[in-house]
Scaffold this motif. Sequence first.
Motif, PDB file in Angstrom:
ATOM      1  N   THR A 131     -67.639  -1.759  45.992  1.00  0.00           N
ATOM      2  CA  THR A 131     -68.770  -2.586  46.487  1.00  0.00           C
ATOM      3  C   THR A 131     -68.454  -4.029  46.585  1.00  0.00           C
ATOM      4  N   GLN A 132     -68.136  -4.641  45.449  1.00  0.00           N
ATOM      5  CA  GLN A 132     -67.751  -6.172  45.419  1.00  0.00           C
ATOM      6  C   GLN A 132     -66.764  -6.500  46.034  1.00  0.00           C
ATOM      7  N   LEU A 133     -65.657  -5.576  46.216  1.00  0.00           N
ATOM      8  CA  LEU A 133     -64.454  -5.962  47.125  1.00  0.00           C
ATOM      9  C   LEU A 133     -64.962  -6.078  48.430  1.00  0.00           C
ATOM     10  N   LEU A 134     -65.550  -4.892  48.956  1.00  0.00           N
ATOM     11  CA  LEU A 134     -65.663  -5.009  50.584  1.00  0.00           C
ATOM     12  C   LEU A 134     -66.798  -6.075  50.770  1.00  0.00           C
ATOM     13  N   ALA A 135     -67.783  -6.386  49.838  1.00  0.00           N
ATOM     14  CA  ALA A 135     -68.813  -7.566  50.061  1.00  0.00           C
ATOM     15  C   ALA A 135     -67.913  -8.701  50.359  1.00  0.00           C
ATOM     16  N   ALA A 136     -67.125  -9.127  49.436  1.00  0.00           N
ATOM     17  CA  ALA A 136     -66.273 -10.210  49.472  1.00  0.00           C
ATOM     18  C   ALA A 136     -65.479 -10.294  50.647  1.00  0.00           C
ATOM     19  N   CYS A 137     -64.997  -9.160  51.042  1.00  0.00           N
ATOM     20  CA  CYS A 137     -64.104  -9.223  52.190  1.00  0.00           C
ATOM     21  C   CYS A 137     -64.999  -9.383  53.558  1.00  0.00           C
ATOM     22  N   ARG A 138     -66.113  -8.979  53.755  1.00  0.00           N
ATOM     23  CA  ARG A 138     -66.897  -9.276  54.658  1.00  0.00           C
ATOM     24  C   ARG A 138     -67.258 -10.757  54.891  1.00  0.00           C
ATOM     25  N   GLU A 139     -67.393 -11.308  53.710  1.00  0.00           N
ATOM     26  CA  GLU A 139     -67.704 -12.758  53.771  1.00  0.00           C
ATOM     27  C   GLU A 139     -66.665 -13.497  54.161  1.00  0.00           C
ATOM     28  N   TRP A 140     -65.540 -13.221  53.618  1.00  0.00           N
ATOM     29  CA  TRP A 140     -64.175 -13.791  53.948  1.00  0.00           C
ATOM     30  C   TRP A 140     -63.866 -13.641  55.474  1.00  0.00           C
TER      31      TRP A 140
END
Length: 202
Positions: A131-140
Amino acid sequence: MIKLVGMMDSPYVRRVAISLELYGVEFESQPLSVFSTFDAFSRINPAVKAPTLVLDNGIRLMDSSLILNYFEAQAAPERRFLPVDPDALANDLQTLGFILAAAEKAVQNVYEHNLRPVEKQHDAWVERITTQLLAACREWNRLLQARPVTTVPNQVAITSTVVWTFMQSMIPHVVSAAEFSAIQSLAGSFESQAVFRKYPFS
């Protein structure tokens, strides 16, 4: 000569190698693994942390961002990869923060599945880091969409490229390229450049 210790399958080691090349810093790559060559690595750095950079005077630097801060501070203006203007610098550091957060969670995901026995894997933990990984990717991805397209290397482009290549090589089933078109486009553009081909993910 300066020695860079670590394997190019690490996005952090590869990030430093490509940046040093672009800074014009001569260095020797020592491809030691924190796993298969643990003892040899520990003789250089008892913390066995990659990347480790050994300066000519024997000082050892760890953590890719700290290593790059050291060289960025000494770089000629035309070879700097971060802006000087405070607002522009804050914007780049914000983007780098999300990229590196994604990298951290991607590495944890790989370790959890590749190193920990199946019976000891913790599903709730895997779900959380994913969940953290995908959230960071979306912001990136969103932050990259707001930036002008460029083929001139800067630290956001370098770090985006090496981290994305790591993810797409190791966990493409977790991070779908189709969902993050801005990252995919930037990384594809830079991976074709000579300096990235000189230090390939391997």
